[in-house]
Design an enzyme around this catalytic site. Structure first.
Site, PDB file in Angstrom:
ATOM      1  N   LYS A   9       0.799  -1.351   0.101  1.00  9.62           N
ATOM      2  CA  LYS A   9       0.024   0.209  -0.071  1.00  9.62           C
ATOM      3  C   LYS A   9       0.817   1.179   0.126  1.00  9.62           C
ATOM      4  O   LYS A   9       1.683   1.680   0.977  1.00  9.62           O
ATOM      5  CB  LYS A   9      -0.918   0.051   1.222  1.00  9.62           C
ATOM      6  CG  LYS A   9      -2.019   1.010   1.254  1.00  9.62           C
ATOM      7  CD  LYS A   9      -2.905   1.042   2.627  1.00  9.62           C
ATOM      8  CE  LYS A   9      -4.375   1.520   2.604  1.00  9.62           C
ATOM      9  NZ  LYS A   9      -5.025   1.298   3.457  1.00  9.62           N
TER      10      LYS A   9
ATOM     11  N   THR B 282     -19.149   2.605   5.029  1.00 16.90           N
ATOM     12  CA  THR B 282     -19.755   2.860   3.594  1.00 16.90           C
ATOM     13  C   THR B 282     -21.377   2.819   3.753  1.00 16.90           C
ATOM     14  O   THR B 282     -21.820   1.900   4.630  1.00 16.90           O
ATOM     15  CB  THR B 282     -19.419   1.561   2.808  1.00 16.90           C
ATOM     16  OG1 THR B 282     -17.871   1.757   2.860  1.00 16.90           O
ATOM     17  CG2 THR B 282     -20.086   1.675   1.339  1.00 16.90           C
TER      18      THR B 282
ATOM     19  N   ALA C 293      -3.412 -11.385  -0.768  1.00 18.80           N
ATOM     20  CA  ALA C 293      -4.650 -12.242  -0.444  1.00 18.80           C
ATOM     21  C   ALA C 293      -4.948 -12.549  -2.040  1.00 18.80           C
ATOM     22  O   ALA C 293      -5.743 -11.604  -2.642  1.00 18.80           O
ATOM     23  CB  ALA C 293      -5.808 -11.510   0.222  1.00 18.80           C
TER      24      ALA C 293
ATOM     25  N   ASP D 244     -15.798  -0.080   9.080  1.00 18.55           N
ATOM     26  CA  ASP D 244     -15.846  -0.036   7.664  1.00 18.55           C
ATOM     27  C   ASP D 244     -16.063  -1.485   7.065  1.00 18.55           C
ATOM     28  O   ASP D 244     -15.460  -1.811   6.000  1.00 18.55           O
ATOM     29  CB  ASP D 244     -14.890   0.699   6.734  1.00 18.55           C
ATOM     30  CG  ASP D 244     -15.140   1.169   5.607  1.00 18.55           C
ATOM     31  OD1 ASP D 244     -14.490   1.456   4.834  1.00 18.55           O
ATOM     32  OD2 ASP D 244     -16.421   0.975   5.118  1.00 18.55           O
TER      33      ASP D 244
ATOM     34  N   SER E 186       0.156  -8.445   3.870  1.00 24.58           N
ATOM     35  CA  SER E 186      -0.212  -9.672   3.155  1.00 24.58           C
ATOM     36  C   SER E 186      -0.890  -9.706   1.794  1.00 24.58           C
ATOM     37  O   SER E 186      -1.762  -8.879   1.722  1.00 24.58           O
ATOM     38  CB  SER E 186      -1.101 -10.626   4.157  1.00 24.58           C
ATOM     39  OG  SER E 186      -0.895 -10.589   5.324  1.00 24.58           O
TER      40      SER E 186
ATOM     41  N   ASP F 191      -7.894  -3.015   5.404  1.00 24.26           N
ATOM     42  CA  ASP F 191      -8.200  -1.811   5.370  1.00 24.26           C
ATOM     43  C   ASP F 191      -8.684  -1.159   6.678  1.00 24.26           C
ATOM     44  O   ASP F 191      -9.936  -1.342   7.055  1.00 24.26           O
ATOM     45  CB  ASP F 191      -9.269  -1.215   4.357  1.00 24.26           C
ATOM     46  CG  ASP F 191      -9.442   0.217   4.074  1.00 24.26           C
ATOM     47  OD1 ASP F 191      -9.816   0.560   2.877  1.00 24.26           O
ATOM     48  OD2 ASP F 191      -8.837   0.955   4.936  1.00 24.26           O
TER      49      ASP F 191
ATOM     50  N   ASN G 204     -13.876  -5.195   1.539  1.00 23.78           N
ATOM     51  CA  ASN G 204     -12.508  -5.040   2.594  1.00 23.78           C
ATOM     52  C   ASN G 204     -12.300  -6.561   2.989  1.00 23.78           C
ATOM     53  O   ASN G 204     -11.454  -6.754   3.904  1.00 23.78           O
ATOM     54  CB  ASN G 204     -12.743  -4.151   3.835  1.00 23.78           C
ATOM     55  CG  ASN G 204     -12.823  -2.912   3.357  1.00 23.78           C
ATOM     56  OD1 ASN G 204     -12.153  -2.415   2.274  1.00 23.78           O
ATOM     57  ND2 ASN G 204     -13.250  -1.850   4.104  1.00 23.78           N
TER      58      ASN G 204
ATOM     59  N   LYS H  81     -16.990  -4.462   4.761  1.00 23.13           N
ATOM     60  CA  LYS H  81     -17.929  -4.744   3.753  1.00 23.13           C
ATOM     61  C   LYS H  81     -17.268  -5.678   2.942  1.00 23.13           C
ATOM     62  O   LYS H  81     -15.903  -5.890   2.968  1.00 23.13           O
ATOM     63  CB  LYS H  81     -18.267  -3.349   3.131  1.00 23.13           C
ATOM     64  CG  LYS H  81     -16.697  -2.679   2.685  1.00 23.13           C
ATOM     65  CD  LYS H  81     -16.837  -1.387   2.022  1.00 23.13           C
ATOM     66  CE  LYS H  81     -15.814  -0.643   1.734  1.00 23.13           C
ATOM     67  NZ  LYS H  81     -15.881   0.693   1.235  1.00 23.13           N
TER      68      LYS H  81
HETATM   69  N1  LIG Z   1      -6.844  -0.496   1.770  1.00 27.01           N
HETATM   70  C1  LIG Z   1      -6.133  -1.750   2.011  1.00 27.01           C
HETATM   71  O1  LIG Z   1      -5.376  -1.574   3.014  1.00 27.01           O
HETATM   72  N2  LIG Z   1      -6.145  -2.399   1.010  1.00 27.01           N
HETATM   73  C2  LIG Z   1      -5.237  -3.774   0.958  1.00 27.01           C
HETATM   74  C3  LIG Z   1      -4.739  -4.356   1.853  1.00 27.01           C
HETATM   75  C4  LIG Z   1      -4.167  -5.490   1.926  1.00 27.01           C
HETATM   76  C5  LIG Z   1      -4.271  -6.289   0.849  1.00 27.01           C
HETATM   77  C6  LIG Z   1      -5.145  -5.686  -0.271  1.00 27.01           C
HETATM   78  C7  LIG Z   1      -5.806  -4.496  -0.343  1.00 27.01           C
HETATM   79  C8  LIG Z   1      -5.100  -6.560  -1.449  1.00 27.01           C
HETATM   80  C9  LIG Z   1      -5.813  -6.565  -2.455  1.00 27.01           C
HETATM   81  C10 LIG Z   1      -5.886  -7.687  -3.601  1.00 27.01           C
HETATM   82  C11 LIG Z   1      -6.624  -7.604  -4.798  1.00 27.01           C
HETATM   83  C12 LIG Z   1      -6.698  -8.667  -5.360  1.00 27.01           C
HETATM   84  C13 LIG Z   1      -7.230  -8.925  -6.607  1.00 27.01           C
HETATM   85  C14 LIG Z   1      -7.565  -7.868  -7.791  1.00 27.01           C
HETATM   86  C15 LIG Z   1      -8.004  -8.237  -8.667  1.00 27.01           C
HETATM   87  C16 LIG Z   1      -8.327  -9.527  -9.030  1.00 27.01           C
HETATM   88  C17 LIG Z   1      -8.059 -10.385  -8.381  1.00 27.01           C
HETATM   89  C18 LIG Z   1      -8.448 -11.759  -8.708  1.00 27.01           C
HETATM   90  O2  LIG Z   1      -8.555 -12.296  -9.766  1.00 27.01           O
HETATM   91  N3  LIG Z   1      -8.738 -12.591  -7.697  1.00 27.01           N
HETATM   92  C19 LIG Z   1      -9.284 -14.145  -8.011  1.00 27.01           C
HETATM   93  C20 LIG Z   1     -10.722 -13.917  -8.308  1.00 27.01           C
HETATM   94  N4  LIG Z   1     -10.604 -14.466  -9.558  1.00 27.01           N
HETATM   95  C21 LIG Z   1     -11.505 -13.739 -10.798  1.00 27.01           C
HETATM   96  C22 LIG Z   1     -11.641 -14.314 -11.836  1.00 27.01           C
HETATM   97  C23 LIG Z   1     -11.881 -15.870 -11.753  1.00 27.01           C
HETATM   98  C24 LIG Z   1     -11.197 -16.539 -10.739  1.00 27.01           C
HETATM   99  C25 LIG Z   1     -11.243 -15.970  -9.433  1.00 27.01           C
HETATM  100  C26 LIG Z   1      -7.477 -10.163  -7.285  1.00 27.01           C
HETATM  101  C27 LIG Z   1      -5.900  -9.508  -4.570  1.00 27.01           C
HETATM  102  N5  LIG Z   1      -5.665  -8.957  -3.310  1.00 27.01           N
HETATM  103  C28 LIG Z   1      -4.171  -7.875  -0.914  1.00 27.01           C
HETATM  104  O3  LIG Z   1      -3.914  -8.632  -1.422  1.00 27.01           O
HETATM  105  N6  LIG Z   1      -3.799  -7.475   0.262  1.00 27.01           N
END
Ligand SMILES: NC(=O)Nc1ccc2c(c1)=C(Cc1cc(-c3cccc(C(=O)NCCN4CCCCC4)c3)c[nH]1)C(=O)N=2
Length: 293
Positions: A38, A179, A89, A132, A87, A150, A137, A134
């Site tokens: 981030k 939200t 995800a 928040d 991490s 978040d 998040n 939802k």
């Molecule tokens: N505001 C915050 O703090 N935001 C954060 C914090 C930590 C964090 C965070 C956000 C993350 C965001 C994130 C976004 C994604 C992501 C974005 C776009 C697409 C995908 C994706 O394709 N995911 C798998 C879902 N697929 C979709 C297509 C078919 C099979 C399954 C994942 C993975 N992780 C993350 O991994 N770790």
């Protein structure tokens, strides 16, 4: 932890962005491990008056050690930016799955609601409220377990000593965050939020996983607020009775009367609800999640 800096990571792609930050997927060049970084622009954070909030978010997330929360692995800065290495995800937002499958099977709703209950129980034990919560998040790990992210709106539920809290500060602390569709009535009327505030948001999320839309949705945000304060929502007649009953015990205007609140037996009472009859609470992080459908 060892000192890290921007040059230790290779950015692979953008995962998401909002007004204050950009989240990128990056890998540690030495270990090849993937992280979500981030990145915040210092000038923008200061200009938007978010400096205190960003520091509070960092303080809060650095104290969380639980499998169902994203972990702050490293943080560092350069002359223009702040970096939070979090991490990754890999399976992204629960929001995507609810939209993709329209609504989820009862088995999936039971499993993911149970993981959220354990996460909120841990937050409550840390005297924290997310404020928040939802599906956007609620992220999903590679193994499809919950990873709550978040903490930009989070706060401690421990009352600061009156000596250093001005009424103006206190009012600001209670200002609407979150939200619209998931925010509890007490926050809309400017009262202090508590762990029970996240229980209201949980009720909205369970409803959304079962139905495909949120309970208080309206195209007009003012009408959403009015529906929330009146607790005015419709339940499809086909909804599972245990789910209907659980939702009705969480979407309660009086925050002290929500199932899971301290006054009603706390999280032990919530875990005992019939909707969770087949949940093995001790083993959830190690269980194979049900196939999403
Ligand atoms: N505001 C915050 O703090 N935001 C954060 C914090 C930590 C964090 C965070 C956000 C993350 C965001 C994130 C976004 C994604 C992501 C974005 C776009 C697409 C995908 C994706 O394709 N995911 C798998 C879902 N697929 C979709 C297509 C078919 C099979 C399954 C994942 C993975 N992780 C993350 O991994 N770790």
């Amino acid at each position: 932890s060892e000192e890290k800096g921007p040059d230790d990571f290779l950015v692979l792609r953008v995962l998401g962005e909002d007004e204050d930050s950009t989240v990128v997927l990056a890998k540690d060049i030495r270990t090849n491990k993937k992280y979500a970084i981030k990145i915040l622009d210092k000038t923008k954070v200061i200009k938007n008056g978010k400096w205190d909030q960003v520091n509070k978010e960092k303080q809060i997330i650095s104290k969380l050690y639980h499998p169902f929360f994203v972990k702050l692995e490293y943080s560092f800065k350069d002359d223009k930016r702040l970096f939070f290495v979090l991490s990754y995800a890999a399976n992204g937002e629960l929001e995507w799955y609810i939209q993709h499958y329209h609504c989820l099977s009862k088995e999936c709703v039971q499993f993911y609601t149970a993981e959220l209950v354990l996460a909120l129980e841990y937050l409550s034990e840390c005297d924290l409220v997310h404020r928040d919560l939802k599906p956007a998040n609620i992220l999903l790990s590679e193994e499809m377990h919950v990873q709550i992210s978040d903490f930009g709106a989070a706060k401690s539920t421990v009352q600061e000593s009156p000596l250093n809290v001005s009424p103006a500060h206190d009012q600001l602390e209670n200002a609407f965050v979150g939200t619209a569709e998931y925010v509890p009535p007490e926050v809309l009327i400017g009262k202090a939020s508590s762990s029970s505030s996240d229980l209201w948001s949980l009720g909205c999320i369970i409803y959304q996983m079962m139905v495909g839309s949120t309970p208080f949705y309206d195209p007009n945000e003012y009408h959403i607020f009015h529906k929330i304060i009146e607790c005015d929502y419709q339940v499809p007649s086909a909804m599972d009775n245990d789910a209907k009953d659980l939702i009705s015990k969480l979407l309660v205007v009086d925050s002290n009367k929500r199932l899971g609140s301290k006054n009603l037996g706390g999280f032990h009472a919530l875990k005992g609800h019939p909707f969770f009859a087949n949940i093995n609470w001790k083993n959830l992080p190690n269980e194979m999640p049900p196939a999403m459908k």
